[in-house]
Scaffold this active site. Structure first.
Site, PDB file in Angstrom:
ATOM      1  N   LEU A 141      -3.181  -2.432  -3.341  1.00  0.00           N
ATOM      2  CA  LEU A 141      -2.938  -3.362  -4.438  1.00  0.00           C
ATOM      3  C   LEU A 141      -3.541  -4.718  -4.103  1.00  0.00           C
ATOM      4  O   LEU A 141      -3.686  -5.065  -2.938  1.00  0.00           O
ATOM      5  CB  LEU A 141      -1.433  -3.573  -4.660  1.00  0.00           C
ATOM      6  CG  LEU A 141      -0.506  -2.372  -4.746  1.00  0.00           C
ATOM      7  CD1 LEU A 141       0.939  -2.850  -4.759  1.00  0.00           C
ATOM      8  CD2 LEU A 141      -0.807  -1.568  -5.982  1.00  0.00           C
ATOM      9  N   ASP A 142      -3.878  -5.498  -5.143  1.00  0.00           N
ATOM     10  CA  ASP A 142      -4.111  -6.907  -4.889  1.00  0.00           C
ATOM     11  C   ASP A 142      -2.801  -7.642  -5.186  1.00  0.00           C
ATOM     12  O   ASP A 142      -1.758  -7.000  -5.380  1.00  0.00           O
ATOM     13  CB  ASP A 142      -5.299  -7.446  -5.692  1.00  0.00           C
ATOM     14  CG  ASP A 142      -5.066  -7.395  -7.203  1.00  0.00           C
ATOM     15  OD1 ASP A 142      -4.014  -6.875  -7.628  1.00  0.00           O
ATOM     16  OD2 ASP A 142      -5.931  -7.891  -7.942  1.00  0.00           O
ATOM     17  N   LYS A 143      -2.837  -8.976  -5.180  1.00  0.00           N
ATOM     18  CA  LYS A 143      -1.593  -9.724  -5.375  1.00  0.00           C
ATOM     19  C   LYS A 143      -1.462 -10.283  -6.787  1.00  0.00           C
ATOM     20  O   LYS A 143      -0.591  -9.881  -7.546  1.00  0.00           O
ATOM     21  CB  LYS A 143      -1.501 -10.873  -4.358  1.00  0.00           C
ATOM     22  CG  LYS A 143      -0.252 -11.751  -4.526  1.00  0.00           C
ATOM     23  CD  LYS A 143      -0.259 -12.916  -3.560  1.00  0.00           C
ATOM     24  CE  LYS A 143      -1.259 -13.982  -3.911  1.00  0.00           C
ATOM     25  NZ  LYS A 143      -0.911 -14.735  -5.154  1.00  0.00           N
TER      26      LYS A 143
END
Length: 269
Positions: A14-16
Site C-alpha cells: 500500500l501507499d499512505k
C-alpha cells in the site's frame, strides 16, 4: 477473476496518502526559523501556494489555511516524487517594493527562489546550524508530514536553462511546516482482516518513514512485541542483488521511496 486472484496474494503493498489515510490534508503548524517573523513566513507561504501552476494537495492545504495573492513567476519546478521538493522563482515585479537579499522577507512582492521540500532532501543546501531538527522529529513521530520552506536571492542558478532544475547552493530556512492527515475510518478493521488472513502488509511511501510508521501504528500495524521494520529510499539505494531482496523481505515500512524504487521493490517481491 479479481477475487480468485486475490486468494493467492500473500503480500499486499500500500501507499499512505489516500489509501491508508483519507487524503484530507490540513496545514497544522508554521514555525518561523532564524530571524524570520511569523507574519513574513506566512505571507511568503501564502503567495507561494497561490502562485504555483502545478498545485497538489499540499499547496491546496496551504492556500486554504493561508489565502494569498498570486504573483508573477519566472520559473517553476513542480513537486517531483523523485526529488521530494518544489520551487518557484519570483523577480519582484509584482506590486510593492522588494529588497533583494533581505533576511526578513519582503512583505510584497516576493523576489528570489522559494523552495518547499522534505527536510532530508534540502539538508545539504541549508546552514549547518539545524536547531529545528528535534522539532521535526517530534512532529514526524506523531504521524505529521514535515516540510521545510526556504529561500535564496540567487535566481540565476535556478533559471540557468538546465534540463533539470538546480537548487541554489545556499538556502535560508524560512519556516518548518507540519501537515496532518486522518486515517480512513475503516483502515484498522481492514488491515486486521488482512492480518487474520495471513497476508503481510508493506507500506511504500514517498513520505518520511517515521511519519508513515506512526500512522501505520495508529492503524494497528506493529506492536511492542513485533515492532515495524523501517527503511528509507537512500538506505535502500545502498543495496543490490540478494542484499536488496533480503532488505525488501524484512521491511514493513518504506519511506522517501522514488517511483523507480517502488517498481524495484515489487519486482523483488
Amino acid at each position: 477473476n479479481a477475487v480468485e486472484s486475490l486468494a493467492h496474494v500473500d503480500v499486499l503493498c500500500l501507499d499512505k496518502t489516500g489509501t491508508l489515510t483519507a487524503n484530507r490534508i490540513n496545514l497544522n503548524t508554521v514555525q518561523p526559523l532564524g530571524e524570520i517573523t511569523e507574519a513574513a513566513a506566512k505571507h511568503a507561504l501564502s503567495v507561494y501556494a497561490a502562485s504555483t501552476a502545478a498545485g497538489n494537495r499540499t499547496s491546496e492545504a496551504i492556500a486554504e489555511a493561508l489565502p494569498g495573492a498570486k504573483q508573477p513567476v519566472v520559473a517553476e519546478a513542480p513537486f517531483s516524487s523523485a526529488r521530494k521538493w518544489s520551487a518557484l522563482a519570483f523577480d519582484g515585479k509584482g506590486t510593492g517594493d522588494a529588497k533583494d537579499g533581505e533576511v526578513d522577507l519582503p512583505a510584497a512582492p516576493l523576489k528570489g527562489v522559494y523552495v518547499l521540500g522534505a527536510p532530508e532532501m534540502l539538508l545539504s543546501h541549508l546552514p549547518a546550524d539545524k536547531k529545528w531538527q528535534p522539532t521535526a522529529l517530534a512532529w514526524t513521530a506523531k504521524g505529521e508530514r514535515v516540510l521545510v520552506f526556504a529561500y535564496s536571492p540567487d535566481i540565476g542558478q535556478f533559471t540557468g536553462g538546465s534540463d533539470k532544475p538546480v537548487l541554489p547552493a545556499k538556502l535560508t530556512p524560512i519556516a518548518l511546516i507540519s501537515f496532518t492527515d486522518e486515517l480512513r475510518p475503516d483502515a484498522k478493521e481492514t488491515l486486521e482482516g488482512f492480518r487474520q488472513a495471513g497476508i503481510q502488509i508493506k507500506i511504500i511511501s514517498g513520505d518520511n518513514p517515521q511519519t508513515v510508521a506512526a500512522l501505520a501504528q495508529q492503524a494497528g500495524l506493529g506492536s511492542e512485541d513485533e515492532p515495524l521494520n523501517l527503511l528509507s529510499g537512500p538506505e535502500l539505494a545502498a543495496y543490490d542483488g540478494a542484499h536488496f531482496d533480503t532488505a525488501v523481505e524484512q521491511t514493513d515500512i518504506f519511506g522517501r521511496i522514488t517511483p523507480e524504487q517502488k517498481q524495484h521493490i515489487v519486482r523483488s517481491l
